[in-house]
Design an enzyme around this catalytic site. Structure first.
Site, short mmCIF file in Angstrom:
data_model
loop_
_atom_site.label_atom_id
_atom_site.label_comp_id
_atom_site.label_asym_id
_atom_site.label_seq_id
_atom_site.Cartn_x
_atom_site.Cartn_y
_atom_site.Cartn_z
N ASP A 61 18.98 5.74 -2.84
CA ASP A 61 19.27 4.35 -3.20
C ASP A 61 18.01 3.57 -3.58
OD1 ASP A 61 20.85 2.03 -3.41
OD2 ASP A 61 20.29 1.43 -1.38
N ASP A 62 16.90 3.82 -2.89
CA ASP A 62 15.69 3.03 -3.16
C ASP A 62 15.10 3.37 -4.52
OD1 ASP A 62 15.47 1.61 -0.56
OD2 ASP A 62 15.51 3.68 0.13
N ARG A 117 10.44 4.12 6.29
CA ARG A 117 10.03 2.94 5.50
C ARG A 117 11.22 1.99 5.49
NH1 ARG A 117 12.51 0.33 2.25
NH2 ARG A 117 12.49 1.34 0.21
N TYR A 138 23.21 -7.46 6.67
CA TYR A 138 22.37 -6.77 5.68
C TYR A 138 21.05 -7.53 5.64
CZ TYR A 138 21.67 -4.36 1.17
OH TYR A 138 21.19 -3.58 0.14
N LYS A 182 24.25 -0.76 5.42
CA LYS A 182 24.62 -0.31 4.06
C LYS A 182 26.08 0.11 4.04
CE LYS A 182 20.60 -0.39 1.76
NZ LYS A 182 20.30 -0.89 0.43
N ASN A 238 11.96 -6.83 0.47
CA ASN A 238 12.75 -7.28 1.61
C ASN A 238 12.00 -7.01 2.92
OD1 ASN A 238 15.06 -7.89 -0.01
ND2 ASN A 238 15.41 -5.69 -0.19
N GLU A 271 18.30 6.78 2.25
CA GLU A 271 17.89 5.38 2.32
C GLU A 271 16.62 5.22 3.13
OE1 GLU A 271 20.07 2.91 0.82
OE2 GLU A 271 18.23 1.77 1.05
N ASP A 272 15.69 4.49 2.57
CA ASP A 272 14.48 4.07 3.28
C ASP A 272 13.68 5.24 3.86
OD1 ASP A 272 15.31 1.64 2.43
OD2 ASP A 272 15.32 0.67 4.38
N1 LIG Z 1 15.65 -5.53 -3.80
C1 LIG Z 1 16.01 -4.27 -3.63
O1 LIG Z 1 17.14 -3.87 -3.95
C2 LIG Z 1 15.05 -3.30 -3.06
C3 LIG Z 1 13.86 -3.70 -2.53
N2 LIG Z 1 12.99 -2.78 -2.00
C4 LIG Z 1 11.79 -3.29 -1.38
O2 LIG Z 1 10.65 -2.85 -2.09
C5 LIG Z 1 9.56 -2.76 -1.20
C6 LIG Z 1 8.83 -1.46 -1.49
O3 LIG Z 1 9.66 -0.35 -1.27
P1 LIG Z 1 9.14 1.14 -1.61
O4 LIG Z 1 8.74 1.22 -3.04
O5 LIG Z 1 10.14 2.08 -1.15
O6 LIG Z 1 7.85 1.18 -0.69
P2 LIG Z 1 6.59 2.12 -0.80
O7 LIG Z 1 5.90 2.03 0.49
O8 LIG Z 1 7.00 3.45 -1.32
O9 LIG Z 1 5.68 1.42 -1.92
C7 LIG Z 1 4.98 0.22 -1.77
C8 LIG Z 1 3.98 0.12 -2.92
O10 LIG Z 1 3.42 -1.19 -2.90
C9 LIG Z 1 2.02 -1.04 -3.09
N3 LIG Z 1 1.32 -2.20 -2.53
C10 LIG Z 1 1.04 -2.44 -1.23
N4 LIG Z 1 0.31 -3.58 -1.13
C11 LIG Z 1 0.16 -4.05 -2.38
C12 LIG Z 1 -0.50 -5.17 -2.92
N5 LIG Z 1 -1.14 -6.06 -2.15
N6 LIG Z 1 -0.47 -5.35 -4.26
C13 LIG Z 1 0.16 -4.46 -5.05
N7 LIG Z 1 0.80 -3.38 -4.60
C14 LIG Z 1 0.79 -3.18 -3.27
C15 LIG Z 1 1.66 0.25 -2.40
O11 LIG Z 1 0.41 0.74 -2.86
C16 LIG Z 1 2.83 1.11 -2.84
O12 LIG Z 1 2.58 1.63 -4.12
C17 LIG Z 1 10.12 -2.90 0.20
O13 LIG Z 1 9.82 -4.19 0.67
C18 LIG Z 1 11.61 -2.77 0.02
O14 LIG Z 1 12.33 -3.58 0.93
C19 LIG Z 1 13.24 -1.44 -2.05
C20 LIG Z 1 14.41 -0.99 -2.55
C21 LIG Z 1 15.43 -1.88 -3.06
C1 LIG Z 2 17.51 -3.14 -0.35
C2 LIG Z 2 16.85 -1.91 0.05
O1 LIG Z 2 17.39 -0.84 -0.10
C3 LIG Z 2 15.53 -1.98 0.59
O2 LIG Z 2 14.94 -3.05 0.66
O3 LIG Z 2 15.02 -0.92 0.98
MG LIG Z 3 16.48 0.70 1.01
#
Ligand SMILES: NC(=O)C1=CN([C@@H]2O[C@H](COP(=O)(O)OP(=O)(O)OC[C@H]3O[C@@H](n4cnc5c(N)ncnc54)[C@H](O)[C@@H]3O)[C@@H](O)[C@H]2O)C=CC1
Ligand SMILES: CC(=O)C(=O)O
Ligand SMILES: [Mg+2]
Length: 603
Positions: A295-296, A183, A130, A201, A445, A272-273
């Site tokens: 999930d996201d 993504r 993962y 997953k 991540n 997912e993603d």
């Molecule tokens: N810990 C967890 O369980 C999860 C973590 N994530 C992580 O969250 C991150 C984002 O995922 P999504 O929202 O789906 O991506 P996304 O691409 O939909 O959104 C990213 C956002 O970050 C903003 N952004 C980019 N550069 C920036 C900066 N310098 N300062 C402030 N904002 C900035 C963008 O404008 C956009 O609004 C990924 O790295 C993903 O791995 C996502 C889902 C679950």
């Molecule tokens: C953990 C997860 O779903 C993500 O980083 O997109």
């Molecule tokens: Mg995800």
């Protein structure tokens, strides 16, 4: 009671899980000889007892000595330890991929042993199958590809999916994880290579939720990629075309969803993603027609809300104080907006619909205000008015450091995908937080994309913070015998229970209330003593236990909302008469556990 009968039936089914492909006669498996050894589901390697070797045509195909499951297990763990020793000092990427390879080889060969070592050593192996290693695997997927796993539906398969779905060999599928690779974690568009994510997953589904691995299906929907580097890569295994957009894209997803529903009407589909625009659009499009979730958006929201409620408790405040928490969310994508939407619902539930939350949302262009041109509709409820920001001494488009300095937030939560965006200056500014226990969530991540590391968070923001990251970091040695606890705020604590609970009650759809029940269950899992120590989430070692609790909470919510249609022999009526403890027991009894089962009937 009826369900007790069903439960024992389920247990005996578990014991003889290989019977699903049974034929009448002396053997349970329909295959013979080398075909069995090459089927990871049936294969026991050197563990086949002599009677099975005799009756399944295996004599002479294996060395003569029979090795027990425990010995095989110990042998694998020894190989793994040797690999760790032999790769010491090598670059982290080399070591991570070597670990992934040895696990993947076992997965390809012997699923029973694979899932047992995974379950028993989940803390060591989750980072390999993962996040973070799965990110590296996706980046190198075309080169690493050896054997297929799961199904690939591409834009070229339009019109064929209804028949293609029958190419999948298993009769029953319970859980599907679907991506279009647009993504992948914080790594962007990885096209077909994103397939590593559904596989990872679903491994978590088996390990954490005890979903039967014979009934899982990872799926890649390859609609092209906009990643120029991949398009030029001669090894790239996906379609070499730009991503489909608009109706062309949706018609592919529609066709896939119809095909799945036609063959397995009770299967749950986890999206997912997907890039943000499609994440929201597909969720709205399908959530009232199919049993599915994103999930996201939703899993992340549930896990983040549980952590946010934990931070209120860590300050010694009642949960009703949640409405007064100043929360700065960095990243206005599918994950960040999902979190804020759920947090808003929580504020309204706890403090009434009139309560005004103190949420601040930033994206790559800074603080989002109502004056912003081209604001995403999902971000509108969280955009600040000019009056509001002037009150805090901010301007339209204020940057992160300015926002943290002026707002003095209780919580700084990153879902931006940008590594290091919580830099020294930002973290130092968190020392002035209005909270006695400022919280920093660096949830992006994989590891290199985390907004900050655990070490930097404690070093710059102070020892009294609570800290969580999406990918695992070691706890931080603060000196004087003190330890800064690093939580893992990852949707892995939620999606397995959400899927399992929905499956075991036969949920028609997945509602906001089911998600809310999951989040509240996760939040209440931690004791006050743990929360005081900054421990907001359970250890991954107890992920099966927490998943059973979350699954049961999801079931109860589904039953209360009358969306539970029953599962197997357990009908909606029996479900509605189960007590809380009976539901938990029912969930635990239906979790698959890896053991070698007999492949032939005793004579
Ligand atoms: N810990 C967890 O369980 C999860 C973590 N994530 C992580 O969250 C991150 C984002 O995922 P999504 O929202 O789906 O991506 P996304 O691409 O939909 O959104 C990213 C956002 O970050 C903003 N952004 C980019 N550069 C920036 C900066 N310098 N300062 C402030 N904002 C900035 C963008 O404008 C956009 O609004 C990924 O790295 C993903 O791995 C996502 C889902 C679950
Ligand atoms: C953990 C997860 O779903 C993500 O980083 O997109
Ligand atoms: Mg995800």
């Amino acid at each position: 009671m009826m369900w007790r009968v069903a439960r024992s039936a389920a247990s005996s089914l578990r014991q003889t899980r290989r019977m699903s492909t049974a034929i009448a006669g002396p053997s349970i498996v329909h295959k013979r000889g080398a075909d069995i050894l090459h089927d990871p589901w049936f294969n026991k390697d050197t563990g086949f007892p002599l009677t099975e070797r005799d009756r399944l045509g295996l004599r002479g195909l294996l060395p003569p000595r029979v090795i027990s499951f425990e010995q095989q297990y110990a042998r694998f763990m020894e190989s793994y330890s040797s690999l760790e020793k032999n790769t010491q000092g090598q670059p982290i990427k080399v070591v991570s991929l070597a670990k992934w390879r040895i696990l993947n080889r076992l997965h390809d060969r012997n699923e029973t042993l694979y899932y047992r070592v995974l379950m028993d050593n989940i803390k060591s192996f989750a980072p390999v199958i993962y996040t973070p290693t799965v990110g590296l695997v996706c980046q190198n997927y075309s080169g690493l590809f050896r054997r297929p796993r799961g199904m690939y539906f591409s834009a070229k398969d339009k019109g064929e999916m209804m028949s293609m779905i029958y190419n999948w060999p298993a009769h029953q599928v319970d859980m599907i994880v679907l991506t279009d690779g647009s993504r992948i974690l914080g790594l962007g568009d990885l096209g077909v290579q994103g397939m590593g994510i559904p596989i990872g997953k679903l491994d978590m589904y088996v390990a954490a939720a005890g979903i039967n691995p014979q009934r899982i299906l990872p799926v890649m929907l390859d609609v092209g990629t906009n990643n120029e580097k991949l398009l030029k890569d001669r090894l790239y295994l996906g379609l070499r075309q730009p991503r489909l957009e608009g109706e062309e894209f949706l018609s592919i997803v529609d066709e896939f969803m119809e095909a799945v529903h036609a063959r397995w009407p009770k299967a749950i589909v986890q999206f997912e993603d997907f890039q943000m625009k499609w994440a929201f659009e597909t969720l709205e499009r399908y959530r009232t027609r199919f049993c599915m979730f994103n999930d996201d958006i939703q899993g992340t929201a549930g896990v983040a809300l549980a952590g946010l409620l934990g931070t209120v408790r860590s300050q010694g405040r009642p949960l009703t104080d949640f409405a007064n928490q100043k929360i700065v969310v960095v990243g206005a994508g599918s994950a960040g907006l999902g979190v804020l939407k759920m947090a808003l619902q929580a504020v309204s539930r706890m403090s009434g619909p009139e309560a005004v939350p103190h949420f601040f949302l930033l994206d790559k262009d800074g603080l989002i205000t109502k004056e912003r041109k081209c604001i995403d509709p999902a971000a509108v409820p969280f955009a600040k008015s000019l009056g509001e920001i002037e009150e805090c001494g901010l301007n339209e488009g204020s940057g992160l450091i300015e926002v943290v300095k002026k707002v003095k937030p209780h919580v700084l939560l990153g879902l931006s995908g940008v590594g290091g965006v919580f830099n020294e200056e930002v973290l130092k500014a968190m020392r002035e937080s209005d909270s006695i226990k400022p919280a920093i969530f660096a949830m992006s991540n994989p590891t290199a994309n985390a907004e900050c590391t655990g070490i930097d968070a404690f070093k710059h923001a102070g020892e009294n913070i609570v800290f969580a990251s999406g990918s695992p970091f070691e706890n931080v040695d603060l000196g004087n015998g003190k330890v800064g606890h690093v939580n893992q705020a990852n949707n892995m604590y939620l999606f397995p229970g959400l899927g399992l609970g929905s499956l075991l009650c036969g949920a028609r759809i997945i509602t906001d209330e089911m998600l809310q029940a999951a989040a509240e269950c996760l939040a209440s899992y931690m004791t006050d003593e743990e929360i005081q120590r900054g421990v907001l989430y359970p250890s991954i070692d107890s992920i099966r236990d927490i998943t059973a609790e979350v699954g049961a909470a999801v079931m109860r919510a589904a039953i209360a909302q009358e969306v539970a249609e029953g599962h197997g022999d357990v009908g909606p009526n029996e479900l509605s008469h189960m007590s809380k403890d009976e539901i938990i027991q029912y969930v635990k009894d239906n979790m698959w556990y890896p053991i070698y089962s007999p492949l032939v009937h005793e004579k």
